[in-house]
Design a protein around this motif. Structure first.
Motif, mmCIF file in Angstrom:
data_model
loop_
_atom_site.group_PDB
_atom_site.id
_atom_site.type_symbol
_atom_site.label_atom_id
_atom_site.label_comp_id
_atom_site.label_asym_id
_atom_site.label_seq_id
_atom_site.Cartn_x
_atom_site.Cartn_y
_atom_site.Cartn_z
ATOM 1 N N PHE A 1 0.961 -1.401 -0.130
ATOM 2 C CA PHE A 1 -0.252 -0.324 -0.680
ATOM 3 C C PHE A 1 1.235 1.116 0.166
ATOM 4 N N LEU A 2 2.276 1.524 1.057
ATOM 5 C CA LEU A 2 3.063 2.528 0.997
ATOM 6 C C LEU A 2 2.929 2.909 -0.560
ATOM 7 N N LYS B 1 -0.016 3.034 -3.499
ATOM 8 C CA LYS B 1 -0.771 4.468 -3.241
ATOM 9 C C LYS B 1 -0.282 5.407 -2.480
ATOM 10 N N LEU B 2 1.433 5.401 -2.004
ATOM 11 C CA LEU B 2 1.061 6.716 -1.041
ATOM 12 C C LEU B 2 2.907 7.123 -1.741
ATOM 13 N N PHE C 1 5.775 5.576 -1.713
ATOM 14 C CA PHE C 1 7.314 5.368 -1.318
ATOM 15 C C PHE C 1 7.619 4.744 -2.015
ATOM 16 N N VAL D 1 7.493 1.891 9.208
ATOM 17 C CA VAL D 1 5.499 1.759 9.340
ATOM 18 C C VAL D 1 5.162 0.482 9.740
ATOM 19 N N GLN E 1 4.549 -0.811 12.094
ATOM 20 C CA GLN E 1 3.460 -0.292 13.300
ATOM 21 C C GLN E 1 2.052 -0.734 12.200
ATOM 22 N N LEU E 2 2.356 -0.221 11.495
ATOM 23 C CA LEU E 2 0.458 -1.064 10.979
ATOM 24 C C LEU E 2 0.238 -2.386 10.673
ATOM 25 N N ILE F 1 -2.548 -3.161 13.238
ATOM 26 C CA ILE F 1 -3.709 -2.400 13.709
ATOM 27 C C ILE F 1 -4.473 -4.497 13.607
ATOM 28 N N LEU G 1 -7.602 -3.666 -2.417
ATOM 29 C CA LEU G 1 -7.810 -1.622 -3.040
ATOM 30 C C LEU G 1 -6.641 -2.384 -3.747
ATOM 31 N N TRP H 1 -7.649 9.365 8.097
ATOM 32 C CA TRP H 1 -7.884 7.225 8.555
ATOM 33 C C TRP H 1 -8.860 7.391 8.180
ATOM 34 N N PHE I 1 -9.956 7.966 5.128
ATOM 35 C CA PHE I 1 -9.610 6.822 3.782
ATOM 36 C C PHE I 1 -10.212 5.751 3.787
ATOM 37 N N LYS J 1 -11.739 5.280 0.564
ATOM 38 C CA LYS J 1 -11.151 4.546 -0.445
ATOM 39 C C LYS J 1 -11.048 3.186 -0.067
ATOM 40 N N ILE K 1 -0.189 6.227 14.879
ATOM 41 C CA ILE K 1 1.005 5.275 14.289
ATOM 42 C C ILE K 1 1.482 6.445 13.790
ATOM 43 N N LYS K 2 3.228 6.217 14.262
ATOM 44 C CA LYS K 2 3.560 7.851 13.879
ATOM 45 C C LYS K 2 4.807 7.969 13.184
ATOM 46 N N SER K 3 4.352 8.411 11.499
ATOM 47 C CA SER K 3 5.342 8.419 10.694
ATOM 48 C C SER K 3 4.496 9.952 10.080
ATOM 49 N N MET L 1 5.412 11.252 7.495
ATOM 50 C CA MET L 1 5.303 11.004 6.095
ATOM 51 C C MET L 1 3.790 10.912 5.673
ATOM 52 N N LEU L 2 3.891 8.793 5.942
ATOM 53 C CA LEU L 2 2.714 8.404 5.781
ATOM 54 C C LEU L 2 1.438 9.541 6.131
ATOM 55 N N ARG M 1 0.969 11.931 2.894
ATOM 56 C CA ARG M 1 0.876 11.248 1.454
ATOM 57 C C ARG M 1 -0.722 10.647 2.309
ATOM 58 N N LEU M 2 -0.914 10.259 2.927
ATOM 59 C CA LEU M 2 -2.415 10.285 3.166
ATOM 60 C C LEU M 2 -3.449 11.458 2.375
ATOM 61 N N LEU N 1 -3.263 11.838 -0.672
ATOM 62 C CA LEU N 1 -3.645 11.071 -1.515
ATOM 63 C C LEU N 1 -5.572 10.881 -1.656
#
Lengths: 219, 219
Positions: A83-84, A87-88, A90, A98, A101-102, A105, A117, B80, B83, B87, B105-107, B109-110, B113-114, B117
């Motif tokens: 995904f990163l 879609k983003l 990266f 990242v 961490q994800l 979830i 997706l 989120w 999203f 999405k 979530i720590k980022s 950049m994320l 970018r989200l 998007l």
DNA sequence: TTTTATTTTTAGACAAATCTAAATATTTAT
DNA sequence: ATAAATATTTAGATTTGTCTAAAAATAAAA
């Protein structure tokens, strides 16, 4: 399952994948960047939950149940990485932390929808297979570039080392997954390889060649 | 910041938004579904980090710094949620719990970018504003449907109560954000309203009407 | 096969986040 | 203004995940 428990399960999976059999306390401690005594504690907790088999001084092994858990976590990790990147935007060297961490979830719906997706990908941005809900994944016949004979060609399909350092190094040399590589010559002195990618001929060190997977191409 | 600290900061923000001024230990404890003694402990930790101002028996108040942190967490939560709906085809009543996890979530950049998007949305699926990086967000003039006079119209722009129960109830009645609603008549007996949405005329209870925000339309 | 080295486990301690029960402060009511 | 009720804080305990230091088991070497 706590994040920590999940990380241990994943660690045990990866270590038993590499060196088959059971994983020693020290090996796991090193991998988890923690102390053997902490590992012993955690192993007992996991054994209590039937996720690992554990006998004192004998190392750990995932149970069937533990293995499925591991694969589900790995599935999430790799889907998020995909995904990163997809879609983003990266880069493949920016996704690991990242995704770490994800992957924790908790939501089956989220994972399923994410999978949809991304159009149900089989492999992540590093070429690693993405397990399905039941833990099943595709394997492909691949070998190290280092083991590809002179004159032979292969398509670049994965990496052994997926550290940012290595991935950036590949970027710098213009080597990407999907590229077709032909080995022109092996230098016996330092085990480096002369290769061709597209119209470019250049040389890569043994270090590089032994961290890159290729799918051999008949010719 | 730990997840727990972040949740407290967010809780304090929401409570001070509603009832202005400082937030009492008990109020916060109720909101966090925990005990007042636990709140006292946490408040001290947060005060030590300069995120809240705290004087014994006087309740808490976010510092400038704490407020920015709160808004950054809320930003993530609402991005989120957007999203998930935009999405991943979640319904607006299905996003909350997952977003509660994802907001931690720590980022940077994320998040950036989200945001891109999603094309830099100003509002989330419940009509709540999404703060930008610096905590700034759009406000709009909105009033409760319950306070819209007979003959007046408004566009449905948000909800007070965003519980799954209420949202599902709105779905069932075919009321969605963006809908134009005209108040035909107010029933004094039970404060219910006769309304028109599109070509449908029907009645909604006071309970419903006082949980729905509308942007008044001139006419 | 003993001794030595290494690995693993246990015992005891600590920080984070919580709890219960008791003590203290504040607010409300008489 | 004093008593009663309520709110808040403290003290001490618990769980999770970690640590260090010491003990015990296993593996390696002489």
């Amino acid at each position: 399952m706590t994040h920590s428990e999940e990380n241990y399960i994943k660690g045990i999976y990866h270590l038993s994948e590499a060196g088959a059999g059971s994983v020693s306390t020290t090996t796991l401690a090193t991998h988890m960047e923690t102390k053997p005594s902490s590992v012993t504690d955690m192993i007992k907790r996991l054994a209590g939950k039937e996720l690992v088999n554990y006998k004192k001084y004998q190392g750990v092994r995932l149970t069937e149940q533990g293995q499925l858990k591991a694969l589900q976590i790995i599935r999430k990790h790799r889907l998020w990485e995909t995904f990163l990147v997809e879609k983003l935007d990266f880069n493949w060297d920016e996704v690991h932390e990242v995704a770490e961490q994800l992957e924790h979830i908790k939501s089956d719906m989220l994972v399923d929808r994410l999978d949809a997706l991304l159009d149900y990908p089989d492999y992540d941005p590093h070429g690693d297979p993405i397990p399905d809900k039941d833990g099943a994944f595709k394997t492909r016949d691949k070998k190290l570039l280092a083991n590809l004979g002179p004159g032979k060609s292969g398509q670049c399909v994965g990496v052994v080392d997926s550290s940012a350092a290595y991935l950036k190094f590949l970027d710098k040399h213009g080597i990407a997954l999907g590229d077709s590589i032909t080995v022109l010559e092996r230098e016996e002195f330092d085990q480096s390889l002369k290769i061709r990618i597209g119209t470019r001929n250049f040389s890569v060190s043994q270090r590089i060649a032994s961290n890159l997977y290729v799918k051999p191409i008949e010719n």
